[in-house]
Design an enzyme around this catalytic site. Structure first.
Site, short mmCIF file in Angstrom:
data_model
loop_
_atom_site.label_atom_id
_atom_site.label_comp_id
_atom_site.label_asym_id
_atom_site.label_seq_id
_atom_site.Cartn_x
_atom_site.Cartn_y
_atom_site.Cartn_z
N ARG A 1 0.85 -1.20 0.00
CA ARG A 1 0.00 0.00 0.00
C ARG A 1 0.88 1.25 0.00
O ARG A 1 0.61 2.22 -0.70
CB ARG A 1 -0.93 0.00 1.23
CG ARG A 1 -1.96 -1.12 1.19
CD ARG A 1 -3.03 -0.95 2.26
NE ARG A 1 -2.57 -1.16 3.62
CZ ARG A 1 -2.62 -2.32 4.28
NH1 ARG A 1 -3.12 -3.40 3.68
NH2 ARG A 1 -2.21 -2.43 5.53
N LYS B 1 -12.52 14.64 5.01
CA LYS B 1 -13.65 14.16 4.21
C LYS B 1 -14.56 13.27 5.04
O LYS B 1 -14.09 12.48 5.86
CB LYS B 1 -13.12 13.35 3.02
CG LYS B 1 -14.23 12.68 2.20
CD LYS B 1 -13.70 11.74 1.15
CE LYS B 1 -14.20 10.33 1.41
NZ LYS B 1 -13.87 9.38 0.33
N GLU C 1 -19.58 15.24 1.78
CA GLU C 1 -19.86 14.35 0.63
C GLU C 1 -21.15 13.58 0.82
O GLU C 1 -21.17 12.54 1.47
CB GLU C 1 -18.68 13.38 0.43
CG GLU C 1 -18.92 12.41 -0.73
CD GLU C 1 -17.75 11.45 -0.98
OE1 GLU C 1 -16.76 11.49 -0.22
OE2 GLU C 1 -17.85 10.66 -1.92
N LYS D 1 -18.56 17.76 -2.03
CA LYS D 1 -18.17 16.66 -2.93
C LYS D 1 -19.41 15.84 -3.26
O LYS D 1 -19.79 14.95 -2.50
CB LYS D 1 -17.09 15.80 -2.27
CG LYS D 1 -16.72 14.57 -3.08
CD LYS D 1 -15.42 13.94 -2.62
CE LYS D 1 -15.15 12.65 -3.37
NZ LYS D 1 -13.79 12.15 -3.16
P1 13P Z 1 -14.48 7.57 -6.64
O1 13P Z 1 -14.05 8.74 -7.48
O2 13P Z 1 -13.76 6.30 -6.96
O3 13P Z 1 -15.97 7.44 -6.56
O4 13P Z 1 -13.99 7.88 -5.15
C1 13P Z 1 -14.11 9.14 -4.65
C2 13P Z 1 -14.33 9.10 -3.20
O5 13P Z 1 -13.52 9.56 -2.43
C3 13P Z 1 -15.58 8.52 -2.70
O6 13P Z 1 -15.73 8.81 -1.34
#
Ligand code: 13P
Length: 348
Positions: free
Chosen positions: A46, A137, A186, A228
């Site tokens: 990773r 996030k 998000e 987001k």
């Molecule tokens: P994806 O662009 O692969 O959907 O991932 C973005 C992300 O951080 C989802 O929480």
């Protein structure tokens, strides 16, 4: 922290030609990604993979304004002992951190979830700030249920799940701002299912109304928030797939109706779109509507920035240059899409 300082970070996250690399896959998710290239997911693999991305100078300096990290990664060092956070900062990019603890089932609401992780968050944010994180996030997951019953109404999402997720996002955002960290909020309306683009539009509207209502009540300073969201797009199994022009028009209309102008930027998740689709749709929006939008529109892609890089890398040290080149290419293409100057011919 005061609003001016938070706003400065948020504005830098959506600088022209730049967007965010979502490299915050949980241990379970990164294992799924590594399974596709028959590579074992262990701490060192990773690290090697993410080190390859963060050492891609052209991408990091020119097109990646910030990187969302996972708890393990923000504490990890590169093979030569340099902290991975330092690699990001040295490239002029901003380290960020995923802080939610995942979406968990809501009792009595089959098929719906609320995102957890508020307990102890104040202390965790203080530590992450010390480790270098300047944004965070939190992802809420909103599924679009199938039509039900004789009148074809929809049971999912319920008002309750939208409200519960919005309240958690607002509480998280408030704690972030207290800690001097810009919250990325998000609310992801999933692309799974067979719903059409209009249904996605309705659910996205409802989730954004709930979210901005809750943020307002919690006195979160919108100048220091980045949104987001998903794009407004048909479900993957829908027989009626929309064109890039329709996606752009409906997405921009939806945000103009729901997202206050004080928010500095909107960065999309890719959510299962192919790499080219995610780039093309972002480009169409910026090319056609830049003058009509009060916020910057950019990307915060996970899969749409990494799929080609992962395939080129294959878990092998001899492929690091190829993996890095693939990442640099996608970052550049999305940087152009942020400007609205991308075209298919540039894909090569
Ligand atoms: P994806 O662009 O692969 O959907 O991932 C973005 C992300 O951080 C989802 O929480």
């Amino acid at each position: 922290m005061n609003v001016t300082e938070l706003n400065k970070i948020a504005v830098a996250m959506v600088a022209p030609a730049k967007g965010i690399l979502a490299a915050d896959e949980s241990t379970g998710t990164i294992k799924k990604r590594f399974d596709t290239i028959n590579t074992q997911s262990v701490e060192t693999s990773r690290r090697d993979y993410r080190e390859m991305l963060f050492r891609t100078k052209a991408a990091m300096e020119e097109n990646i304004s910030g990187v969302i990290l996972y708890d393990e990664t923000i504490r990890q060092n590169a093979a030569d002992g340099t902290p991975l956070v330092k690699l990001i900062k040295d490239a002029g990019s901003i380290p960020g951190i995923k802080v939610d603890a995942g979406a968990k089932a809501i009792h009595g609401f089959p098929g719906e979830t609320v995102t957890e992780g508020l307990d102890g968050l104040r202390e965790r944010l203080a530590e992450y700030h010390k480790l270098g994180a300047r944004f965070a996030k939190w992802r809420a997951v909103i599924d679009v249920g199938a039509q039900q019953g004789i009148n074809g109404s929809y049971a999912i999402p319920t008002r309750y799940s939208l409200k519960a997720n919005a309240e958690a996002l607002a509480r998280y955002a408030s704690l972030c701002q207290e800690a001097g960290i810009v919250p990325i909020v998000e609310p992801e309306v999933l692309m799974d299912g067979d719903h059409d683009i209009n249904r996605c539009c309705e659910v996205t509207h409802a989730s954004l109304y709930a979210l901005f209502g809750a943020l307002g009540e919690a006195r979160v300073a919108l100048e220091g928030v980045i949104l987001k969201p998903n794009m407004v797009i048909a479900g993957k199994k829908s027989p009626k797939q929309a064109s890039s022009e329709e996606i752009a028009e409906k997405t921009v209309d939806c945000f103009r109706a729901c997202v206050p102008a004080a928010v500095p930027g909107i960065v999309f998740l890719s959510g299962g779109q192919s790499e080219i689709e995610a780039t093309e749709n972002l480009n169409t929006m910026n090319a056609a509507y830049k003058d009509k939008m009060p916020w910057a529109l950019s990307f915060s892609y996970g899969r749409a920035l990494q799929t080609a890089a992962l395939q080129a890398w294959q878990g092998k040290p001899e492929n690091v240059a190829a993996g890095s080149a693939a990442f640099a290419h996608r970052a550049k293409m999305n940087g152009l899409a942020q400007l609205g100057t991308w075209s298919k011919e540039l894909e090569g």
